[in-house]
Motif scaffolding. Structure first.
Motif, short mmCIF file in Angstrom:
data_model
loop_
_atom_site.label_atom_id
_atom_site.label_comp_id
_atom_site.label_asym_id
_atom_site.label_seq_id
_atom_site.Cartn_x
_atom_site.Cartn_y
_atom_site.Cartn_z
N UNK A 1 0.51 -1.00 0.40
CA UNK A 1 0.00 0.44 -0.08
C UNK A 1 1.20 1.32 0.25
N UNK A 2 0.65 1.82 -0.99
CA UNK A 2 1.77 3.30 -1.31
C UNK A 2 0.98 4.48 -0.21
N UNK A 3 -0.33 4.50 0.16
CA UNK A 3 -0.87 5.39 0.85
C UNK A 3 -1.58 5.73 1.57
N UNK B 1 -9.03 -1.75 -10.20
CA UNK B 1 -9.43 -0.27 -10.55
C UNK B 1 -8.49 -0.12 -9.99
N UNK B 2 -8.41 0.11 -8.59
CA UNK B 2 -7.62 0.79 -7.70
C UNK B 2 -5.96 1.21 -7.72
N UNK B 3 -5.64 -0.48 -8.27
CA UNK B 3 -4.49 -0.32 -8.51
C UNK B 3 -3.87 0.04 -10.05
N UNK C 1 -3.44 -2.34 -17.66
CA UNK C 1 -2.59 -3.56 -16.93
C UNK C 1 -1.83 -4.23 -18.10
N UNK C 2 -1.92 -3.80 -19.32
CA UNK C 2 -1.35 -4.18 -20.70
C UNK C 2 -0.67 -3.62 -21.32
N UNK D 1 -2.75 8.21 -7.54
CA UNK D 1 -2.40 6.96 -7.50
C UNK D 1 -0.47 7.21 -6.85
N UNK D 2 -0.44 5.50 -6.29
CA UNK D 2 0.21 4.96 -5.67
C UNK D 2 0.79 6.59 -5.08
#
Length: 756
Positions: free
Chosen positions: A1-3, A30-32, A75-76, A121-122
């Motif tokens: 977890x980044x935050x 979706x969060x990733x 992701x792709x 994001x992150x």
């Protein structure tokens, strides 16, 4: 977890307007890919209207951000940047929110409205702000924490391309105008608040609470502090903590407690581990191979024999030294002679005996031809086998190990090369996909601001990139199809193409052999051969008139005075709509006509004139109607200047003469001269067949591309293009009053609406 993130909401229901904090809760997938969106909003409107605006913003985030194809492709596809996607979403929300406020007739108090929209994001943060909300960064400076206002310290990045630099009528969006982006420093905190919160709690108290407590506990503590204040002011906030550096201090303390010997051992181990991790896939570790080979040699190596002791004899040493000196001199001299003689011999061959060069070359070619003889390979194989059999057992093992190492080394290089090529191709493909995604997102923003010029340029660039996009694999085909569909949709928007998949069929004229169509006095008139049919759209009944002494009624023209004119066998047929009668009018006997006649009739209320365009003479001839002789004569040159008319395919007159070229270009002539009149270049290109001049619009028809283009008659700019791919139309007619177009295809009449 980044935050970690937590919200602060206090007294939100006690304000005059509407106040709320929203933090998106997408699923882990979706969060990733996209992070978490958040909103802090104080809306200066009625509470129910403010709630509708807030709900609208939340639904727009889900629709335009989390459900965006670019997010789902992250992701792709490598290289898709959240920043670009977020900027495109902000542009769409700007447009949609303005449209929503106008549509719902909501009056928004701008001074009382403060909205912050962002995404974490992150450890990267992107946000845009409207109003007086605060964006505060709490970061470590030495042994203490400090707090700064990010917006006052942010610097502006100028865009290299101004999408609206050529448009004087551009109106800037009224909500979000800029995006601030950056990384949250390690072990730092980001706090978004409304204007009131920092005024009721000091910076030092805020630092002490936020840095010493987890975000969710810190939020509750701040609410407890503010709750003691006897005030009905709403307090809103969001606390974001960068958790990347949480365990760093613990690791540093552990490392400091190690002894010097342990630290060196740890460093060596770390170096070897890092070397193994960074080693390319398929590459052999030669250090391990050399180490193993060395151990193998040590095992099979025979023990060294003891050297005999040497007795020192001065006389022998002196004699041995002398011999060595003499041998050195002799060897040096022999080498010099051989070198000199070789050079002299070479010069003699090329200068004195040129005839022997051919013989030498012939001998070399004969030797080379023997290389490919089967006996050579057979003898070589047998010699290698014999040589291998004569080797000692230890040497044979070493030889086999050497061969194995060579094979492994060659295979390693080959595998590494293949992997490198694949990785390079993957990176190139990812960069290409990223570039297409960014350009398509850029086109969306240009379309929103009606910047057609730059949008068309970018569309051409995307077309070139799509041509190079690989599509051999199934996933590549899927990505290509998505990009291609988006490209076609964007091209239609830029080119203003409306695709009519299923036009409505209104009349069936099968078997009547009609070939043309015209709209006049609220009716359709179709003709073919010697028959004219009067038709009401959607009505099965029709009236007809047979015209004598003609065989082919074509090219109908309506003079807006109650008459339709047809060209038939070099004559003019005048059809009276009131009495349903037709008269055939001859032309002057001296009239020379081209193979395809381009003409029109103009009735100014007093006289009726026939205009015939002669392409081979670059002239428009005008004929007056002679009532007594009942024919068109008194031919005169209407144009008073030289104009190239060789590409004209049709004309239409409303007082001025409009000519249509085969490439869709329209020219306007008035008072015997060509005017400075420029229409929009139509894209895709069209080979137009027919032009109709209406009250406010020009209608251009291209039967080959099945397209009808509508241009404003005032300045020639393109309004819309209507594509009917399901038909094979041969002619069309326009009902301007009801904004309807009719197409004649396969003896059937279809209609479409021009209101799109």
């Amino acid at each position: 977890m980044y935050n970690k993130i937590s919200s602060i909401i206090l007294n939100s229901g006690k304000s005059n307007g509407f106040s709320d904090v929203y933090i998106a809760q997408p699923d882990s997938f979706k969060e990733g890919l996209a992070g978490k969106m958040f909103i802090i909003a104080e809306i200066g409107a009625k509470k129910n209207e403010g709630r509708r605006i807030m709900d609208f913003l939340v639904s727009n985030i889900d629709e335009n951000y989390y459900d965006d194809e670019k997010i789902l492709l992250r992701d792709k596809i490598e290289g898709l940047k959240i920043e670009k996607i977020f900027e495109a979403v902000v542009a769409k929300i700007n447009k949609n929110l303005n449209d929503f406020l106008i549509k719902e007739k909501i009056k928004l108090s701008v001074p009382a409205t403060h909205i912050t929209l962002g995404v974490i994001f992150e450890n990267k943060l992107y946000f845009t702000n409207f109003g007086k909300n605060k964006a505060l960064l709490i970061y470590r400076h030495g042994e203490q924490f400090e707090i700064i206002n990010v917006e006052t310290n942010a610097y502006e990045v100028k865009n290299s391309v101004n999408p609206n630099e050529d448009r004087a009528d551009f109106k800037a969006p009224s909500i979000f105008s800029s995006v601030i982006s950056g990384e949250i420093p390690i072990s730092s905190y980001f706090v978004f608040t409304n204007e009131a919160l920092p005024e009721y709690i000091s910076n030092q108290d805020m630092i002490n609470i936020i840095t010493k407590l987890p975000p969710i506990v810190a939020a509750e503590q701040i609410k407890n502090v503010l709750g003691k204040i006897n005030s009905f002011i709403p307090f809103l906030g969001i606390i974001i903590k960068n958790t990347i550096g949480d365990n760093q201090e613990m690791r540093e303390e552990t490392e400091q407690s190690l002894s010097a010997h342990g630290s060196i051992s740890s460093l060596n181990y770390t170096e070897k581990k890092t070397e193994r991790m960074l080693a390319p896939a398929g590459l052999i570790n030669f250090s391990d191979i050399c180490r193993g080979f060395k151990q193998f040699i040590e095992k099979i190596k025979p023990k060294a024999k003891a050297l005999p002791k040497k007795v020192y004899r001065p006389a022998e040493e002196k004699e041995e030294t002398a011999k060595t000196v003499n041998l050195d001199k002799v060897n040096t001299m022999n080498n010099m002679v051989r070198a000199d003689s070789f050079l002299i011999k070479e010069q003699i061959i090329f200068k004195k005996r040129p005839s022997q060069i051919g013989a030498k070359f012939k001998k070399i070619l004969t030797s080379l031809s023997g290389i490919f003889h089967t006996n050579l390979f057979t003898n070589l194989t047998s010699k290698i086998k014999d040589r291998f059999a004569q080797m000692e057992k230890r040497n044979r093992r070493l030889f086999l190990v050497l061969i194995l190492l060579i094979i492994i080394f060659t295979g390693s290089l080959t595998i590494t090369s293949i992997h490198k090529k694949r990785e390079t191709a993957k990176v190139e493909y990812s960069n290409l996909v990223s570039a297409i995604s960014e350009k398509q997102a850029y086109i969306d923003s240009l379309i929103l601001y009606d910047n057609e010029k730059d949008a068309k340029k970018t569309l051409i660039e995307i077309s070139e990139l799509l041509a190079t996009l690989p599509k051999e694999k199934d996933d590549q085909k899927i990505i290509y199809d998505r990009f291609n569909n988006t490209f076609n949709n964007q091209a239609d928007k830029i080119q203003k193409i409306v695709r009519i998949d299923e036009p409505e069929k209104v009349n069936d004229l099968s078997g009547l052999a009609v070939s043309n169509l015209i709209w006049a006095n609220d009716k359709l008139y179709a003709a073919g051969g010697k028959m004219i049919y009067s038709i009401m759209p959607g009505n099965l009944e029709s009236s007809r008139l047979e015209v004598n002494n003609v065989t082919n009624l074509s090219n109908p023209r309506f003079d807006r005075k109650g008459f339709i004119y047809y060209w038939a066998d070099g004559k003019i047929v005048k059809y009276n709509l009131k009495n349903n009668q037709a008269d055939v009018t001859e032309l002057d006997a001296g009239t020379s006509l081209e193979e395809k006649v381009i003409y029109d009739i103009f009735n100014n209320g007093r006289n009726t004139y026939l205009y015939i365009l002669a392409k081979n003479q670059n002239q428009i001839f005008r004929y007056s109607y002679n009532t007594g002789a009942k024919k068109y004569d008194s031919k005169s040159d209407w144009l008073k200047e030289n104009v190239d008319l060789s590409q004209v395919v049709d004309i239409s007159i409303d007082g001025s003469i409009y000519t249509l070229n085969d490439n869709g270009e329209v020219s306007k002539f008035h008072l015997y001269k060509k005017e400075d009149y420029l229409t929009t270049a139509i894209s895709p290109e069209m080979s137009a067949d027919k032009i109709i001049v209406g009250t406010n619009y020009l209608y251009l028809f291209d039967a080959e591309s099945k397209r009808l283009a509508v241009l404003a008659i005032k300045d020639g700019h393109l309004m819309n293009q209507y594509q009917v791919d399901s038909l094979s139309p041969v002619d069309f007619a326009v009902d301007e009053k009801n904004k309807t177009a009719y197409f004649l295809a396969d003896e059937l009449i279809y209609k479409i609406s021009l209101k799109q």
